[in-house]
Design a protein around this motif. Structure first.
Motif, PDB file in Angstrom:
ATOM      1  N   ALA B 152      13.750  41.304  29.363  1.00  0.00           N
ATOM      2  CA  ALA B 152      12.824  41.351  28.225  1.00  0.00           C
ATOM      3  C   ALA B 152      12.704  42.782  27.716  1.00  0.00           C
ATOM      4  CB  ALA B 152      11.461  40.812  28.634  1.00  0.00           C
ATOM      5  N   GLU B 153      12.599  43.721  28.670  1.00  0.00           N
ATOM      6  CA  GLU B 153      12.457  45.122  28.284  1.00  0.00           C
ATOM      7  C   GLU B 153      13.745  45.631  27.624  1.00  0.00           C
ATOM      8  OE1 GLU B 153       9.823  46.778  28.262  1.00  0.00           O
ATOM      9  OE2 GLU B 153      10.551  48.824  27.920  1.00  0.00           O
ATOM     10  N   LEU B 154      14.866  45.162  28.145  1.00  0.00           N
ATOM     11  CA  LEU B 154      16.155  45.560  27.593  1.00  0.00           C
ATOM     12  C   LEU B 154      16.286  45.066  26.150  1.00  0.00           C
ATOM     13  CD1 LEU B 154      18.686  47.045  28.523  1.00  0.00           C
ATOM     14  CD2 LEU B 154      19.604  44.898  29.370  1.00  0.00           C
ATOM     15  N   GLU B 155      15.872  43.824  25.918  1.00  0.00           N
ATOM     16  CA  GLU B 155      15.891  43.247  24.571  1.00  0.00           C
ATOM     17  C   GLU B 155      15.014  44.064  23.631  1.00  0.00           C
ATOM     18  OE1 GLU B 155      14.701  39.138  24.621  1.00  0.00           O
ATOM     19  OE2 GLU B 155      16.760  38.445  24.955  1.00  0.00           O
ATOM     20  N   ARG B 156      13.839  44.399  24.141  1.00  0.00           N
ATOM     21  CA  ARG B 156      12.886  45.119  23.304  1.00  0.00           C
ATOM     22  C   ARG B 156      13.449  46.496  22.916  1.00  0.00           C
ATOM     23  NH1 ARG B 156       8.846  48.513  23.146  1.00  0.00           N
ATOM     24  NH2 ARG B 156       9.160  49.295  25.256  1.00  0.00           N
ATOM     25  N   ARG B 157      14.049  47.161  23.882  1.00  0.00           N
ATOM     26  CA  ARG B 157      14.511  48.524  23.618  1.00  0.00           C
ATOM     27  C   ARG B 157      15.759  48.578  22.757  1.00  0.00           C
ATOM     28  NH1 ARG B 157      12.782  53.052  26.903  1.00  0.00           N
ATOM     29  NH2 ARG B 157      10.862  52.433  27.920  1.00  0.00           N
ATOM     30  N   LEU B 158      16.641  47.591  22.901  1.00  0.00           N
ATOM     31  CA  LEU B 158      17.892  47.641  22.146  1.00  0.00           C
ATOM     32  C   LEU B 158      17.875  46.774  20.902  1.00  0.00           C
ATOM     33  CD1 LEU B 158      20.482  47.641  25.048  1.00  0.00           C
ATOM     34  CD2 LEU B 158      19.904  49.540  23.555  1.00  0.00           C
ATOM     35  N   GLY B 159      16.907  45.843  20.847  1.00  0.00           N
ATOM     36  CA  GLY B 159      16.804  44.995  19.665  1.00  0.00           C
ATOM     37  C   GLY B 159      17.904  43.958  19.548  1.00  0.00           C
ATOM     38  N   VAL B 160      18.527  43.581  20.650  1.00  0.00           N
ATOM     39  CA  VAL B 160      19.506  42.482  20.625  1.00  0.00           C
ATOM     40  C   VAL B 160      19.125  41.471  21.706  1.00  0.00           C
ATOM     41  CG1 VAL B 160      21.490  43.786  19.776  1.00  0.00           C
ATOM     42  CG2 VAL B 160      21.060  43.669  22.230  1.00  0.00           C
ATOM     43  N   PRO B 161      19.481  40.183  21.493  1.00  0.00           N
ATOM     44  CA  PRO B 161      19.215  39.205  22.547  1.00  0.00           C
ATOM     45  C   PRO B 161      20.053  39.529  23.782  1.00  0.00           C
ATOM     46  CG  PRO B 161      19.894  38.128  20.487  1.00  0.00           C
ATOM     47  CD  PRO B 161      20.121  39.590  20.308  1.00  0.00           C
ATOM     48  N   VAL B 162      19.428  39.419  24.954  1.00  0.00           N
ATOM     49  CA  VAL B 162      20.125  39.694  26.208  1.00  0.00           C
ATOM     50  C   VAL B 162      20.123  38.425  27.051  1.00  0.00           C
ATOM     51  CG1 VAL B 162      20.090  41.054  28.329  1.00  0.00           C
ATOM     52  CG2 VAL B 162      19.421  42.112  26.157  1.00  0.00           C
ATOM     53  N   VAL B 163      21.297  37.987  27.481  1.00  0.00           N
ATOM     54  CA  VAL B 163      21.394  36.767  28.295  1.00  0.00           C
ATOM     55  C   VAL B 163      21.983  37.123  29.657  1.00  0.00           C
ATOM     56  CG1 VAL B 163      22.345  34.441  28.439  1.00  0.00           C
ATOM     57  CG2 VAL B 163      21.834  35.441  26.197  1.00  0.00           C
ATOM     58  N   PRO B 164      21.223  36.913  30.749  1.00  0.00           N
ATOM     59  CA  PRO B 164      21.794  37.174  32.079  1.00  0.00           C
ATOM     60  C   PRO B 164      22.870  36.130  32.407  1.00  0.00           C
ATOM     61  CG  PRO B 164      19.424  36.662  32.204  1.00  0.00           C
ATOM     62  CD  PRO B 164      19.849  36.401  30.813  1.00  0.00           C
ATOM     63  N   THR B 165      23.997  36.580  32.925  1.00  0.00           N
ATOM     64  CA  THR B 165      25.082  35.646  33.235  1.00  0.00           C
ATOM     65  C   THR B 165      25.717  35.969  34.590  1.00  0.00           C
ATOM     66  OG1 THR B 165      26.696  37.059  32.141  1.00  0.00           O
ATOM     67  CG2 THR B 165      25.788  35.282  30.814  1.00  0.00           C
TER      68      THR B 165
END
Lengths: 114, 682
Positions: B152-165
């Motif tokens: 969530a924090e990564l998404e917020r900081r970079l502004g892209v959706p992040v999906v753990p895989t």
């Protein structure tokens, strides 16, 4: 190796100010830090160092060292060297790289720690 | 293999859809090497993968298709790279594919255990302004190492959706596709614009100045690149963009502004503008990684790490390397040879009589049907007996040592030796594999970074006696002359390989770049990826080598069956009889052995029987020991076989393939002739 890594982190914190100052200020020079610059190829195993100058001509690189984090002002640890004057293994952050001797001769670093 | 038609497409077109229809969504996978990008690719797509070459390069871009809901999705697996600077062929191809083919969505595949360095590439991708999704891969390893990443924090900081895989196991793949489609719809609606991370004020000012100067020349920038992205590339001294700006005859301002801005940055920081930009990206990447990554307690040294240390520590690494190389050689040499014999027997039992029967039924029993049998029986047999035992087996082994990360440890230890002949450590595997078969060795030189290295390594690989040439050395020299003479051929080959490497390294323009290579902790390779990759390579070999070996066999068959072969004897005579001191018939068999090197011996006996009658039943009845030695030596060194030439042509181009063939032939004649004259003196 773990000791070395801890040493690196400690040094990283301790030296981050001087690194910053140089970043904002003028060119880094051997005189400014008071420590001699040596090629990476001459650094003994386990020694943390700060990169001061990267002078590898672009044509002689397999990939650009900047993208790997081998940049002036950043820290790395020499982990081990291959025998017979072979490649040098360095740790940068969470990654490890093998650098050929000729590449190492063109990376000038400042040795940190005892 | 069926190459995509985009092999020939004009530069600015996207890869054509394999079956002609345009896909609804084109997705590019981008990431550092060894982050599981290929695993993800094979999870997303299926077996119907095509391999495209970026126009004008040998860099491969694999293209697969999949359906997601009602959408036809085309997925490109771009070459692994650390940055988008065109420093290497791979990186240049990845970047140009992004800029010129313009995917609808770029998926950045990120190694969650090494966030800082991986985010560097993500930041560069954002500067290009492509709609993106981040696949945070290797999440199982993150857990194992006692780390935690806040997506969530990564998404917020970079502004892209992040999906753990966990691509290896296919976890998170559906959700990733879901996000890709969502981002695509948002981008199509003009929403969800990427906000690239800002540099420091001083650098941003320089970028703004350059962007302003570039703004009137939007058409000069690579397709769809925003002025800010172009400005960053220009400041980094990007050769592609600089050339485009230079071509602006009527407006010199952009070039001047770029030079001035870059000089200002350089003056303020004492580093080149490219280094300053890189350092700032690392600053952002480091602070993002620091904020989202949590270390739970002390991280114990894992078992994989302990084993890895054994592979890289010289005291244990060298014996291990010798064992691995011996194993590789043994499997290819003995295992491959046994498999080839079995396949030969199977071919003779089944397809061979069927093909011969069919040809006879269609064309009668004359020279025509026998000529066709050379191609469709012996020729296809040659392709199968090189393809399955050597190419298939080698690729499987190569994928194992490469994907597990072991190849890099081996390269670290061997670099110093190979550096002397203009290669670096990674060349050790193809050179050893060449002892089994030259074809996979040449294909294996892809692991080397530059064309120069591939050229040197391929030439040397062609000089290593493969198992087919060993069959001639053993069947002729060892049997009729003695073991010492047979070993002498190997020793001579070894000396020539070192000398040729040293000479090529001095003669070829440019220098081989020093080794710069990441070392990975050992990892279990994904069985799925290894099998897929092996299958792709094998299919490629069949398509590349098949037609050439077939055509070569037909030509040689026609020469043999029509008796035209004897006409060749006269022009060959001065070289074969005069210089090499061999019977003319031996020269003819050397020509035919281009098809398959082990054929030389069988043909020699067969042709000798035709020429000398029943008295020439054995080799020793018409050749002396010295002649047999020279014959095997020339057979070992001269022109590589047809299958090798085919892959050389495919990998390095036909000019290089012919040059290597000519070089080896001249070397064989020089060494063979010298050996003949020296032996005569003794």
């Amino acid at each position: 190796m773990r000791l070395a890594a801890e040493g690196m982190n400690g040094e990283a914190r301790g030296n981050s100010h001087s690194g910053l100052r140089e970043q904002e200020g003028t060119a880094p020079s051997p005189a400014a830090s008071g420590r001699a610059l040596v090629p990476l190829s001459q650094v003994p195993n386990g020694r943390p160092v700060m990169v001061r100058r990267v002078a590898v001509p672009a044509a002689e690189r397999a990939c650009n060292l900047e993208a790997l984090g081998i940049l002036p002002g950043r820290f790395l640890v020499v982990e081990r060297c291959a025998p017979f004057g072979g490649a040098v293994m360095v740790r940068v952050g969470d990654a490890r790289y093998a650098l050929g001797r000729t590449v190492c001769e063109q990376i000038l670093v400042e040795a940190l720690g005892a | 293999m069926r190459l995509l038609s985009c092999h020939l497409c004009p530069l600015k077109q996207a890869p054509c859809a394999p079956k002609g229809a345009q896909p609804d969504l084109r997705v590019a996978l981008l990431g550092n090497p060894n982050v599981g990008k290929s695993s993800l690719f094979h999870r997303l797509t299926g077996i119907g993968v095509e391999v495209a070459n970026y126009p004008g390069t040998t860099v491969e871009i694999q293209v697969g298709e999949t359906r997601y809901r009602d959408l036809r999705v085309q997925v490109w697996d771009l070459p692994g790279c650390y940055s988008l600077d065109p420093a290497s062929e791979d990186q240049a191809a990845a970047r140009r594919a992004l800029l010129e083919w313009r995917p609808d969505v770029a998926v950045a595949v990120v190694d969650a255990t090494n966030l800082e360095r991986n985010l560097y590439l993500v930041l560069q991708l954002q500067e290009l302004g492509l709609p993106g999704v981040m696949a945070l891969n290797l999440m199982d390893e993150v857990e194992r190492r006692g780390l935690e990443v806040s997506t969530a924090e990564l998404e917020r900081r970079l502004g892209v959706p992040v999906v753990p895989t966990v691509a290896r196991l296919g976890l998170g793949v559906d959700e990733l596709m879901e996000q890709v489609v969502r981002v695509h719809h948002l981008a199509a609606a003009g929403e969800g614009r990427v906000q690239p991370a800002a540099f420091t004020l001083h650098v941003e000012q320089a970028i703004a100045k350059v962007a302003e100067a570039l703004a009137p020349h939007a058409a000069t920038l690579p397709q769809g690149l925003a002025a800010r992205g172009g400005a960053i590339l220009a400041l980094e001294g990007d050769s592609d963009l600089t050339a485009r700006l230079r071509a602006l005859e009527d407006d010199r301002r952009p070039l001047r502004v770029v030079a001035r801005a870059a000089a200002a940055i350089e003056k303020a920081h004492g580093l080149s503008a490219a280094q300053v930009l890189a350092r700032e990206r690392y600053g952002v990447a480091g602070s993002v990684a620091g904020a989202v990554l949590h270390r739970n307690g002390s991280s114990a040294i894992s078992r994989a790490e302990r084993i890895w240390r054994l592979t890289a520590e010289p005291a244990t690494g060298f014996p291990l390397l010798l064992a691995v190389l011996a194993g590789l050689f043994g499997v290819l040499f003995y295992g491959g040879d046994r498999l080839a014999t079995l396949l030969d027997a199977a071919w003779l039992a089944g397809p061979s009589p069927a093909i011969a029967g069919a040809l006879q039924w269609a064309f009668g029993a004359g020279a025509l049907s026998r000529t066709l049998a050379w191609g469709f029986d012996a020729g296809l047999n040659a392709v199968v007996s090189v393809g399955i035992p050597y190419v298939l087996v080698f690729y499987f082994l190569l994928a194992l040592v490469e994907d597990s990360g072991y190849l890099n440890s081996a390269a670290f230890l061997t670099d110093v030796f190979l550096h002397k002949v203009g290669l670096h450590g990674r060349a050790v595997i193809p050179l050893v594999a060449a002892g089994g078969c030259t074809v996979p060795a040449v294909l294996g030189t892809r692991a080397l970074g530059t064309r120069r290295e591939r050229l040197i390594a391929s030439t040397l690989a062609c000089l290593v006696p493969c198992s087919a040439r060993t069959a001639v050395i053993a069947g002729a020299v060892a049997l009729f002359v003695g073991w010492a003479a047979a070993l002498g051929i190997y020793a001579l080959a070894a000396v020539l390989i070192l000398a040729a490497g040293w000479w090529l390294n001095r003669m070829l323009p440019g220098t081989s770049p020093g080794l710069v290579m990441e070392l990975f902790p050992l990892r279990w390779p994904s069985a799925r990826t290894v099998l897929f990759q092996t299958w792709l390579r094998f299919r490629e070999f069949l398509w590349v080598a098949g037609p050439i070996v077939l055509a070569g066999s037909l030509v040689l068959g026609a020469l043999y069956e029509t008796g035209a072969v004897w006409a060749l004897a006269a022009p060959l005579r001065p070289v074969v009889e005069g210089w090499l001191g061999l019977p003319a018939v031996a020269g003819l068999t050397l020509v035919f052995a281009v098809l398959r090197k082990e054929l030389a011996l069988q043909l020699l006996v067969a042709l000798a029987a035709m020429q000398y009658g029943a008295g020439a039943a054995g080799l020793s009845s018409f050749m002396t020991g010295d002649q047999i030695f020279v014959y095997a030596l020339v057979n070992t060194l001269y022109m590589p076989c047809a299958a090798t030439l085919a892959v050389l042509g495919r990998e390095l181009g036909w000019r290089a393939a012919l040059a290597i063939g000519a070089f080896n032939t001249l070397l064989a004649l020089a060494v063979g002739g010298a050996a003949h004259h020296l032996l005569r003196l003794v």
